[in-house]
Design a protein around this motif. Structure first.
Motif, mmCIF file in Angstrom:
data_model
loop_
_atom_site.group_PDB
_atom_site.id
_atom_site.type_symbol
_atom_site.label_atom_id
_atom_site.label_comp_id
_atom_site.label_asym_id
_atom_site.label_seq_id
_atom_site.Cartn_x
_atom_site.Cartn_y
_atom_site.Cartn_z
ATOM 1 N N THR A 1 14.477 -0.809 5.928
ATOM 2 C CA THR A 1 13.529 -1.921 5.953
ATOM 3 C C THR A 1 13.936 -3.066 5.042
ATOM 4 N N PHE A 2 14.939 -2.866 4.212
ATOM 5 C CA PHE A 2 15.447 -3.966 3.387
ATOM 6 C C PHE A 2 15.930 -5.104 4.276
ATOM 7 N N PHE A 3 16.557 -4.761 5.377
ATOM 8 C CA PHE A 3 17.124 -5.775 6.271
ATOM 9 C C PHE A 3 16.099 -6.340 7.244
ATOM 10 N N SER A 4 15.145 -5.512 7.652
ATOM 11 C CA SER A 4 14.150 -5.995 8.611
ATOM 12 C C SER A 4 12.991 -6.700 7.913
ATOM 13 N N GLY A 5 12.688 -6.303 6.683
ATOM 14 C CA GLY A 5 11.607 -6.923 5.940
ATOM 15 C C GLY A 5 10.248 -6.307 6.188
ATOM 16 N N PHE A 6 10.155 -5.346 7.083
ATOM 17 C CA PHE A 6 8.870 -4.694 7.349
ATOM 18 C C PHE A 6 9.122 -3.284 7.866
ATOM 19 N N GLY A 7 8.078 -2.482 7.891
ATOM 20 C CA GLY A 7 8.158 -1.162 8.496
ATOM 21 C C GLY A 7 8.194 0.013 7.535
ATOM 22 N N LEU A 8 8.288 -0.250 6.242
ATOM 23 C CA LEU A 8 8.379 0.851 5.286
ATOM 24 C C LEU A 8 7.157 1.765 5.385
ATOM 25 N N GLY A 9 5.975 1.188 5.370
ATOM 26 C CA GLY A 9 4.752 1.977 5.464
ATOM 27 C C GLY A 9 4.614 2.680 6.799
ATOM 28 N N THR A 10 5.028 2.007 7.873
ATOM 29 C CA THR A 10 4.919 2.589 9.204
ATOM 30 C C THR A 10 5.815 3.811 9.352
ATOM 31 N N LEU A 11 6.977 3.770 8.747
ATOM 32 C CA LEU A 11 7.900 4.894 8.848
ATOM 33 C C LEU A 11 7.637 5.975 7.802
ATOM 34 N N LEU A 12 7.277 5.554 6.613
ATOM 35 C CA LEU A 12 7.174 6.492 5.500
ATOM 36 C C LEU A 12 5.823 7.192 5.420
ATOM 37 N N THR A 13 4.747 6.509 5.749
ATOM 38 C CA THR A 13 3.412 7.101 5.629
ATOM 39 C C THR A 13 3.257 8.385 6.447
ATOM 40 N N PRO A 14 3.681 8.418 7.719
ATOM 41 C CA PRO A 14 3.537 9.683 8.465
ATOM 42 C C PRO A 14 4.324 10.840 7.842
ATOM 43 N N VAL A 15 5.481 10.560 7.277
ATOM 44 C CA VAL A 15 6.262 11.615 6.633
ATOM 45 C C VAL A 15 5.532 12.118 5.395
ATOM 46 N N PHE A 16 5.009 11.203 4.587
ATOM 47 C CA PHE A 16 4.245 11.609 3.413
ATOM 48 C C PHE A 16 3.006 12.404 3.808
ATOM 49 N N GLY B 1 -1.041 6.318 -1.393
ATOM 50 C CA GLY B 1 -0.708 5.914 -2.761
ATOM 51 C C GLY B 1 0.777 6.044 -3.053
ATOM 52 N N LEU B 2 1.373 7.147 -2.613
ATOM 53 C CA LEU B 2 2.812 7.340 -2.817
ATOM 54 C C LEU B 2 3.625 6.301 -2.044
ATOM 55 N N CYS B 3 3.156 5.981 -0.859
ATOM 56 C CA CYS B 3 3.834 4.943 -0.075
ATOM 57 C C CYS B 3 3.745 3.606 -0.805
ATOM 58 N N GLY B 4 2.620 3.351 -1.452
ATOM 59 C CA GLY B 4 2.470 2.135 -2.249
ATOM 60 C C GLY B 4 3.440 2.093 -3.426
ATOM 61 N N ILE B 5 3.661 3.248 -4.047
ATOM 62 C CA ILE B 5 4.617 3.315 -5.158
ATOM 63 C C ILE B 5 6.027 3.010 -4.659
ATOM 64 N N VAL B 6 6.388 3.567 -3.502
ATOM 65 C CA VAL B 6 7.717 3.292 -2.927
ATOM 66 C C VAL B 6 7.821 1.817 -2.565
ATOM 67 N N HIS B 7 6.747 1.250 -2.000
ATOM 68 C CA HIS B 7 6.723 -0.187 -1.697
ATOM 69 C C HIS B 7 6.979 -1.008 -2.958
ATOM 70 N N PHE B 8 6.268 -0.674 -4.026
ATOM 71 C CA PHE B 8 6.399 -1.407 -5.281
ATOM 72 C C PHE B 8 7.826 -1.327 -5.825
ATOM 73 N N ALA B 9 8.376 -0.120 -5.856
ATOM 74 C CA ALA B 9 9.742 0.057 -6.364
ATOM 75 C C ALA B 9 10.748 -0.686 -5.484
ATOM 76 N N ASN B 10 10.553 -0.621 -4.176
ATOM 77 C CA ASN B 10 11.447 -1.301 -3.240
ATOM 78 C C ASN B 10 11.360 -2.818 -3.421
#
Length: 121
Positions: free
Chosen positions: A17-32, A43-52
């Motif tokens: 998602t670094f290159f696309s600019g979106f989709g981190l939550g869409t891909l990561l939330t279901p796995v979490f 909340g964990l997805c938010g932490i990954v968003h923040f770090a990213n």
């Protein structure tokens, strides 16, 4: 093993998602959500968003368009606060409905239903 899977998926989705600019939550939330309750997964997805976002800021922040940052970044902060508040409000509600599948009794809670609909759209 779970920590390795979660770490690899978080790393790969952050890079993708670094290159696309979106989709981190869409891909990561279901796995979490496979490994954690839904409110913790978000909340964990938010932490990954923040770090990213911190990583991207230090990597390419000096090239960011300031006008776009102000027009989208400031409203995004307020929207995140409202979303967090709403998540807290609906996470303790009673199940919408229940069903049985393969001998298991399952409940569908409003928070899970709303997140599922949002991920579909």
């Amino acid at each position: 093993m779970e920590i390795i899977i979660i770490s690899i998926v978080a790393f790969l989705t952050a890079i993708l998602t670094f290159f696309s600019g979106f989709g981190l939550g869409t891909l990561l939330t279901p796995v979490f959500m496979l490994f954690f309750p839904i409110d913790i997964a978000i909340g964990l997805c938010g932490i990954v968003h923040f770090a990213n976002n911190l990583f991207k800021f230090f990597l390419v922040g000096k090239h960011a368009n300031k006008e776009v940052l102000l027009k989208f970044g400031i409203p995004a902060i307020f929207a995140a606060m409202i979303g967090s508040w709403l998540l807290l409000q609906i996470s303790d509600l009673e199940p919408l409905f229940s069903y049985s599948l393969f001998g298991k009794h399952l409940d569908v809670y409003p928070v899970k239903f709303i997140i599922a609909i949002l991920l579909i759209f």
